[in-house]
Design an enzyme around this catalytic site. Sequence first.
Site, PDB file in Angstrom:
ATOM      1  N   SER A 326     -12.151  12.194   3.475  1.00  0.00           N
ATOM      2  CA  SER A 326     -12.966  12.718   4.565  1.00  0.00           C
ATOM      3  C   SER A 326     -13.147  11.641   5.630  1.00  0.00           C
ATOM      4  O   SER A 326     -13.245  10.445   5.307  1.00  0.00           O
ATOM      5  CB  SER A 326     -14.344  13.119   4.025  1.00  0.00           C
ATOM      6  OG  SER A 326     -15.251  13.271   5.101  1.00  0.00           O
ATOM      7  N   TYR A 352     -21.355  10.978  -0.794  1.00  0.00           N
ATOM      8  CA  TYR A 352     -20.055  11.623  -0.539  1.00  0.00           C
ATOM      9  C   TYR A 352     -19.102  10.642   0.144  1.00  0.00           C
ATOM     10  O   TYR A 352     -17.953  10.460  -0.266  1.00  0.00           O
ATOM     11  CB  TYR A 352     -20.338  12.840   0.348  1.00  0.00           C
ATOM     12  CG  TYR A 352     -19.153  13.587   0.915  1.00  0.00           C
ATOM     13  CD1 TYR A 352     -18.624  14.688   0.233  1.00  0.00           C
ATOM     14  CD2 TYR A 352     -18.612  13.239   2.152  1.00  0.00           C
ATOM     15  CE1 TYR A 352     -17.565  15.402   0.773  1.00  0.00           C
ATOM     16  CE2 TYR A 352     -17.556  13.953   2.691  1.00  0.00           C
ATOM     17  CZ  TYR A 352     -17.043  15.038   2.004  1.00  0.00           C
ATOM     18  OH  TYR A 352     -15.994  15.747   2.546  1.00  0.00           O
ATOM     19  N   LYS A 356     -15.499   9.117  -1.229  1.00  0.00           N
ATOM     20  CA  LYS A 356     -14.242   9.366  -0.503  1.00  0.00           C
ATOM     21  C   LYS A 356     -13.582   8.034  -0.121  1.00  0.00           C
ATOM     22  O   LYS A 356     -12.363   7.900  -0.166  1.00  0.00           O
ATOM     23  CB  LYS A 356     -14.504  10.217   0.743  1.00  0.00           C
ATOM     24  CG  LYS A 356     -14.963  11.650   0.439  1.00  0.00           C
ATOM     25  CD  LYS A 356     -13.836  12.506  -0.116  1.00  0.00           C
ATOM     26  CE  LYS A 356     -14.226  13.986  -0.172  1.00  0.00           C
ATOM     27  NZ  LYS A 356     -13.192  14.832  -0.769  1.00  0.00           N
ATOM     28  N   THR A 387     -15.279  25.571   7.304  1.00  0.00           N
ATOM     29  CA  THR A 387     -15.090  26.139   5.966  1.00  0.00           C
ATOM     30  C   THR A 387     -16.461  26.515   5.390  1.00  0.00           C
ATOM     31  O   THR A 387     -17.494  26.008   5.856  1.00  0.00           O
ATOM     32  CB  THR A 387     -14.448  25.099   5.020  1.00  0.00           C
ATOM     33  OG1 THR A 387     -15.346  23.987   4.905  1.00  0.00           O
ATOM     34  CG2 THR A 387     -13.104  24.622   5.543  1.00  0.00           C
TER      35      THR A 387
HETATM   36  N1  LIG Z   1     -14.109  21.116   6.003  1.00  0.00           N
HETATM   37  C1  LIG Z   1     -14.140  19.899   6.492  1.00  0.00           C
HETATM   38  O1  LIG Z   1     -14.387  19.691   7.688  1.00  0.00           O
HETATM   39  C2  LIG Z   1     -13.858  18.730   5.616  1.00  0.00           C
HETATM   40  C3  LIG Z   1     -13.925  17.464   6.192  1.00  0.00           C
HETATM   41  C4  LIG Z   1     -13.628  16.367   5.416  1.00  0.00           C
HETATM   42  C5  LIG Z   1     -13.256  16.541   4.102  1.00  0.00           C
HETATM   43  N2  LIG Z   1     -13.226  17.775   3.549  1.00  0.00           N
HETATM   44  C6  LIG Z   1     -12.819  17.881   2.154  1.00  0.00           C
HETATM   45  O2  LIG Z   1     -11.944  18.956   1.991  1.00  0.00           O
HETATM   46  C7  LIG Z   1     -12.036  19.451   0.660  1.00  0.00           C
HETATM   47  C8  LIG Z   1     -12.211  20.945   0.712  1.00  0.00           C
HETATM   48  O3  LIG Z   1     -13.445  21.235   1.339  1.00  0.00           O
HETATM   49  P1  LIG Z   1     -13.726  22.564   2.168  1.00  0.00           P
HETATM   50  O4  LIG Z   1     -14.279  22.153   3.453  1.00  0.00           O
HETATM   51  O5  LIG Z   1     -12.543  23.453   2.121  1.00  0.00           O
HETATM   52  O6  LIG Z   1     -14.944  23.150   1.310  1.00  0.00           O
HETATM   53  P2  LIG Z   1     -15.146  24.513   0.537  1.00  0.00           P
HETATM   54  O7  LIG Z   1     -14.792  25.657   1.391  1.00  0.00           O
HETATM   55  O8  LIG Z   1     -16.530  24.458  -0.021  1.00  0.00           O
HETATM   56  O9  LIG Z   1     -14.111  24.403  -0.662  1.00  0.00           O
HETATM   57  C9  LIG Z   1     -14.333  23.517  -1.720  1.00  0.00           C
HETATM   58  C10 LIG Z   1     -13.553  23.960  -2.923  1.00  0.00           C
HETATM   59  O10 LIG Z   1     -13.856  23.063  -4.008  1.00  0.00           O
HETATM   60  C11 LIG Z   1     -14.287  23.839  -5.111  1.00  0.00           C
HETATM   61  N3  LIG Z   1     -15.232  23.139  -5.968  1.00  0.00           N
HETATM   62  C12 LIG Z   1     -16.435  22.609  -5.639  1.00  0.00           C
HETATM   63  N4  LIG Z   1     -17.020  22.100  -6.719  1.00  0.00           N
HETATM   64  C13 LIG Z   1     -16.185  22.300  -7.763  1.00  0.00           C
HETATM   65  C14 LIG Z   1     -16.234  22.016  -9.139  1.00  0.00           C
HETATM   66  N5  LIG Z   1     -17.289  21.416  -9.687  1.00  0.00           N
HETATM   67  N6  LIG Z   1     -15.197  22.366  -9.916  1.00  0.00           N
HETATM   68  C15 LIG Z   1     -14.124  23.002  -9.387  1.00  0.00           C
HETATM   69  N7  LIG Z   1     -14.025  23.315  -8.091  1.00  0.00           N
HETATM   70  C16 LIG Z   1     -15.043  22.969  -7.293  1.00  0.00           C
HETATM   71  C17 LIG Z   1     -14.935  25.055  -4.489  1.00  0.00           C
HETATM   72  O11 LIG Z   1     -15.065  26.077  -5.449  1.00  0.00           O
HETATM   73  P3  LIG Z   1     -16.185  27.243  -5.308  1.00  0.00           P
HETATM   74  O12 LIG Z   1     -15.579  28.254  -4.382  1.00  0.00           O
HETATM   75  O13 LIG Z   1     -16.347  27.742  -6.698  1.00  0.00           O
HETATM   76  O14 LIG Z   1     -17.417  26.600  -4.737  1.00  0.00           O
HETATM   77  C18 LIG Z   1     -13.951  25.349  -3.385  1.00  0.00           C
HETATM   78  O15 LIG Z   1     -12.812  26.002  -3.893  1.00  0.00           O
HETATM   79  C19 LIG Z   1     -13.180  18.709   0.010  1.00  0.00           C
HETATM   80  O16 LIG Z   1     -12.687  17.651  -0.779  1.00  0.00           O
HETATM   81  C20 LIG Z   1     -13.959  18.157   1.179  1.00  0.00           C
HETATM   82  O17 LIG Z   1     -14.659  16.992   0.837  1.00  0.00           O
HETATM   83  C21 LIG Z   1     -13.524  18.867   4.280  1.00  0.00           C
END
Ligand SMILES: NC(=O)c1ccc[n+]([C@@H]2O[C@H](COP(=O)([O-])OP(=O)(O)OC[C@H]3O[C@@H](n4cnc5c(N)ncnc54)[C@H](OP(=O)(O)O)[C@@H]3O)[C@@H](O)[C@H]2O)c1
Length: 480
Positions: A326, A352, A356, A387
Amino acid sequence: MITLEESIDVTRPPAETFRYVSDFRTTAEWDATAFRARKDTPGPIREGTEYLVDCSLPVGSVRIRYRVTALRPGEFIELVGNSRLFTVTDRITFTPRDDGGTHIDYVADFAYKGPLASLEGALREGMERMGRKALEGMRHALEDRPPPPVISSCNERADRMVLPGLALFSRLGYRRGRKRWEPLSADLSGRHAVITGASSGIGRAAALRLAELGASLTLVMRDAGKAEATVAALRAESGNEAIRAELADLALMADVDALVTRLKTSGEPIDILVNNAGALFNPRQETAEGLEASFALLLLSPYRLTRALLPLLEAGGGARVINVVSGGMYSRPLEVRKLVAREENYSGSVAYARCKRALMVTTEQWADAWAERGIVVNAMHPGWADTPGVESSLPGFHRLTRRILRSPEEGADTVVWLAAAPEAGEVSGLLFLDREPRTTHLLARTAAQETAEEREALREFLAAQEAAFPADVAKSAAAR
Ligand SMILES: NC(=O)c1ccc[n+]([C@@H]2O[C@H](COP(=O)([O-])OP(=O)(O)OC[C@H]3O[C@@H](n4cnc5c(N)ncnc54)[C@H](OP(=O)(O)O)[C@@H]3O)[C@@H](O)[C@H]2O)c1
């Protein structure tokens, strides 16, 4: 009527060339007149599939609505395009060559509308030139191997100035970046990708695109209902049936271990592992195993999973591990003793960011350690993507920035590129944003704190955690 006829020969087999060309979203990669293209109907490519392609032509900018009117997979596709200026019928035939490659014949019949119809004679030469250029672009997309990625000088400058670097986390960065990208025509048939956190956001968007590129997918999700719905939806959208789910709560080491056992029992080599599952925990939480949740999910879990899967990664030959980190990590140095967040002064964002940051350093360490095994390890950060995770964990940030956030697909693009592009397989241990390697430190102070000793301390700490939390402890802790 103007008829353009062009042919090219490429070394890739008809199934691959057909997969790429029949997906008319790719026109934006090989036809210089097309600057934007999207699929406008759901489901896999079939008769009736429609695309919207925006083109910049000498006679003006036009939007062409294409409809697939005939299709024989691997052999032939016909599309009829309608715009305010003309209708066009494209017929593309894919013929196998003796050397395993493909001969591609492209015939396009243009019928101009209104006053332009009388100018067809004058337009012919320019149209023929454009047709030749488009087919040369298609050949380039299918054949040429781009050089390994490097950071562009403008992004390097932006990163040095910090604030412009941060601005590129928005969808502006994606839109600027894509102007420089090489086509992505990789075919992932026969490749097996394991993606964690595929039920939503970036993981789900990456899964769909990898399925469209032909990979077989194992999607790791924690909720049985979501898993079933996700697999069904991705199969229906991509037409790829080789998608299955594995259930695991990845914050629980017992679940990680059980997942590893199942994957090893199946014995299927892993070509692509995407460590994507993530969450931001506010307030502080502990798992049923007594681990602080950010540390468990964001760091120890991908560490344990990836190391345990090494035999399957090695078995594939040329496997790629992609760690989703991130931009938040830029705010924190590597501080090993703070990785397990304590109760006092707890902040979910800080916990967090620290995890990361540590996953980024681990990426670099694995890249070095596993180079001889032929395993490539890179990290990416998605910028700021709209998201469910961002909306629920950072509601204030989401409200403020909604208009400039990327789509999940835009956020996931670099995951897909790292998994699929041949040139991405030539680099290891780097951090990417928008298909470009980027600095791992925007701030001098975080860079200064990342000493060789601290990096070594991280390696030792994670190895000790693994040793202190062996499989039987994980099982008994989860059972408590
Ligand atoms: N979106 C952004 O702007 C952004 C920026 C920087 C980094 N990221 C990183 O991108 C990645 C994806 O994030 P996202 O934004 O797509 O978020 P998201 O929509 O909340 O997706 C997160 C995914 O991780 C799963 N998850 C969470 N806790 C879990 C657990 N204990 N066991 C198994 N699966 C689990 C969630 O499952 P459930 O559906 O069951 O909750 C979901 O499928 C993450 O690593 C996040 O840190 C995102």
